[in-house]
Scaffold this motif. Structure first.
Motif, PDB file in Angstrom:
ATOM      1  N   LEU A  34      35.052 -20.947 -15.622  1.00  0.00           N
ATOM      2  CA  LEU A  34      35.125 -20.232 -14.392  1.00  0.00           C
ATOM      3  C   LEU A  34      34.593 -18.926 -14.557  1.00  0.00           C
ATOM      4  O   LEU A  34      33.840 -18.316 -13.816  1.00  0.00           O
ATOM      5  N   THR A  35      34.954 -18.310 -15.810  1.00  0.00           N
ATOM      6  CA  THR A  35      34.463 -16.941 -16.080  1.00  0.00           C
ATOM      7  C   THR A  35      33.003 -16.883 -16.120  1.00  0.00           C
ATOM      8  O   THR A  35      32.152 -15.964 -15.787  1.00  0.00           O
ATOM      9  N   ILE A  36      32.598 -17.736 -16.772  1.00  0.00           N
ATOM     10  CA  ILE A  36      30.981 -18.073 -16.791  1.00  0.00           C
ATOM     11  C   ILE A  36      30.131 -18.117 -15.569  1.00  0.00           C
ATOM     12  O   ILE A  36      29.447 -17.496 -15.065  1.00  0.00           O
ATOM     13  N   HIS A  37      30.942 -18.799 -14.506  1.00  0.00           N
ATOM     14  CA  HIS A  37      30.511 -19.013 -13.508  1.00  0.00           C
ATOM     15  C   HIS A  37      30.432 -17.768 -12.470  1.00  0.00           C
ATOM     16  O   HIS A  37      29.317 -17.422 -11.860  1.00  0.00           O
ATOM     17  N   GLU A  38      31.556 -16.955 -12.588  1.00  0.00           N
ATOM     18  CA  GLU A  38      31.707 -15.819 -11.651  1.00  0.00           C
ATOM     19  C   GLU A  38      30.806 -14.586 -12.423  1.00  0.00           C
ATOM     20  O   GLU A  38      30.240 -13.745 -11.853  1.00  0.00           O
ATOM     21  N   SER A  39      31.143 -14.378 -13.691  1.00  0.00           N
ATOM     22  CA  SER A  39      30.369 -13.075 -14.459  1.00  0.00           C
ATOM     23  C   SER A  39      29.062 -13.355 -14.902  1.00  0.00           C
ATOM     24  O   SER A  39      28.245 -12.531 -15.075  1.00  0.00           O
ATOM     25  N   ILE A  40      28.417 -14.720 -14.972  1.00  0.00           N
ATOM     26  CA  ILE A  40      27.130 -14.887 -15.602  1.00  0.00           C
ATOM     27  C   ILE A  40      26.317 -15.784 -14.596  1.00  0.00           C
ATOM     28  O   ILE A  40      25.246 -15.436 -14.083  1.00  0.00           O
TER      29      ILE A  40
END
Length: 552
Positions: free
Chosen positions: A311-317
């Motif tokens: 989810l951090t990948i989804h939102e920040s990348i």
């Protein structure tokens, strides 16, 4: 666009009648269907080419330099249970077609549901009229910008079917409900579990595409998501908490729910989820969480599990590397991007260990498809390599606008009534070929946290400042797990966070996570997307106590 409930009514009944007298699927179509899976004959019975020919011919007659036709049938069904009892079901079908044209450098779009050649020609006329109006308004406002499309090879008469074994729509509804009920009952029987919610979402998406260049594609993909959430209530204090299964949504069939796979992140087995193991463990983990101490705020080394890091990948990348956002053409739902085009090739996105790909071809990915909604063959490419921003997600218009040789296949519309927009690929952090297992990452930490499962998140409109929580967190002391803590959130800027990545797990820790409902555009559209990643170690990350923050 036509919508219908369950039972599906007259139009669906007609399709079923057609299915009883369909001719065999042509050999060309059979050859294109991977592993023997074939496109639904009910879809192939529709007048796909006849309607496309009528629409495209009319668009050419009216002067369109490019036109494409897209006919879709999307069936979505859901089952919900509360405490092992049915709480709701739905079964809907969207059926319709769309025509998009490019005339004098301006887009025009229109959609319809009447599956006749006269209606297809009329919809093409409407799309041309929209393009003329749009172009006139743009020129009157002083704009000289013209839409042009990057070149794409012609793909003639190609069929693509996603990777699955059992179409969930061929499984009786009673069997689905019984499976959810049995798993709910198993959780309810465990000590400390007060309530259980269970759900299953399934989608079959059929799409036919044709354009004036000669590309013709027919596609079918299946996806599903099942989830169980257990809630514990302390009858003495009234305190409560919950915990969900970590099984990600997938581009698979019903076999994902019924097999006994080797489990997440161990690099073995057949890719099915080990539901029995997770359901047995969940009540124990929830009971531990209910008694866990509140986290002490401060700076910690974090080992983040793929079930949270996706989810951090989804939102920040993922959102930050959509080129329309980076250029300021799109801001709905998720804002623009700090990763602006002038920083391509120079932006230090993170640690030199960081290798992130965009991929529309990953097996079982939710964003995986054979061809996008502009007739582009899908691909895999680098977004971040050695920590540097080196690529974006593109459609044909954005690719041509910024001088890229070709689109990487990121145009998608979530229904026949919507225009294609640039949508997210399966954006994934690659594992280290010789990287450690998750326990090997723990061994590198003296005082830290291991974070598992996604929960809530917050990120600013340029995808830069964020904080994320999780399903659960464990203290790490001298390389060993030391029990759960709660009320935690990790907070950082995107570049500081990814710059702090000190170790990346090996392929044995890699898991493909994701979501069914990524939002974008206005009017809003949703898309399913996966994000793969290994476990990873981040140094000196700020951790908040969410209860203390709420008290402020």
């Amino acid at each position: 666009m036509m919508r219908c409930g369950h039972p599906c009514g007259a139009r669906t009944a007609t399709l079923r009648d057609l299915g009883a007298r369909l001719p065999p699927i042509p050999p060309a179509d059979r050859a294109g269907a991977a592993h023997g899976r074939a496109v639904d004959p009910l879809f192939l019975a529709l007048p796909l080419r006849t309607l496309a020919d009528a629409a495209l011919a009319r668009a050419r007659e009216l002067g369109a330099s490019h036109a494409d036709f897209r006919l879709e049938r999307i069936r979505s069904a859901a089952w919900r249970l509360r405490d092992a009892r049915p709480a709701g079901t739905s079964d809907s079908v969207q059926l319709g077609f769309a025509v998009r044209v490019l005339l004098d450098g301006a887009w025009g779009f229109a959609a319809g549901v009447d599956l006749t050649t006269d209606a297809a020609a009329r919809v093409a006329e409407q799309a041309v009229a929209v393009a003329r109006l749009s172009g006139g308004i743009s020129r009157a406002a002083g704009s000289t910008e013209r839409v042009e499309l990057a070149d794409e090879p012609v793909h003639r008469d190609v069929t693509w079917v996603s990777a699955y074994e059992i179409n969930p729509f061929e499984v009786p509804d009673a069997d689905k409900t019984a499976l959810l009920a049995e798993r709910s009952s198993r959780l309810l029987a465990a000590d400390g579990v007060s309530h259980v919610q269970a759900s299953l979402l399934t989608v079959q998406e059929n799409k036919f595409y044709a354009d004036t260049a000669g590309t013709v594609t027919t596609q079918q993909r299946i996806r599903l998501h099942s989830e169980l959430e257990a809630t514990s209530v302390d009858g003495r204090t009234g305190a409560f908490d919950s915990m969900r299964t970590l099984a990600p949504p997938v581009g698979r069939g019903f076999e994902y729910l019924t097999g006994s796979g080797a489990g997440p992140g161990d690099g073995t087995g057949d890719g099915r989820w080990d539901w029995d193991a997770e359901l047995a463990e969940l009540p124990v983990l929830l009971a531990e969480k209910m008694k866990a101490p509140s986290v002490r705020p401060g700076r910690y080394d974090l080992v983040i599990d793929p079930s949270n890091l996706w989810l951090t990948i989804h939102e920040s990348i993922g959102h930050a590397t959509e080129l329309d956002r980076a250029l300021g053409y799109e801001a709905a739902y998720a804002g623009t991007s700090f990763a602006t085009f002038d920083r391509l090739g120079t932006l230090e996105y993170g640690s030199g260990l960081m290798h992130v790909t965009g991929d529309r071809t990953a097996e079982h990915g939710l964003s995986t498809i054979g061809f996008d909604d502009e007739g582009v063959a899908t691909q895999s490419w680098d977004l971040i390599r050695d920590g540097i921003l080196v690529g974006y997600q593109l459609d044909r218009g954005m690719a041509r606008l910024k001088g890229f040789e070709r689109s990487n296949g990121c145009a998608f519309a979530d229904s026949p009534a919507h225009v294609p927009v640039q949508r997210m690929a399966n954006v994934s952090l690659q594992p280290a070929a010789d990287g450690p297992d998750t326990a090997g990452l723990f061994a590198q930490v003296e005082d830290g946290l291991y974070i598992v499962g996604d929960r809530s998140w917050s990120i600013d409109m340029q995808r830069y400042n964020f904080q994320f929580t999780g399903q659960r967190a464990y203290a790490i002391k001298n390389g060993e797990l030391a029990g759960q803590v709660k009320d935690f959130a990790y907070q950082a800027t995107t570049t500081d966070f990814w710059g702090s990545m000190a170790a990346v797990g090996g392929p044995q820790t890699y898991v493909l996570g994701g979501a069914f409902t990524c939002g974008k555009a206005q009017p809003g559209q949703i898309a399913a997307v996966s994000h793969g990643c290994p476990s990873a170690l981040f140094r000196n990350v700020n951790v908040l106590n969410t209860q203390q923050e709420a008290g402020h």
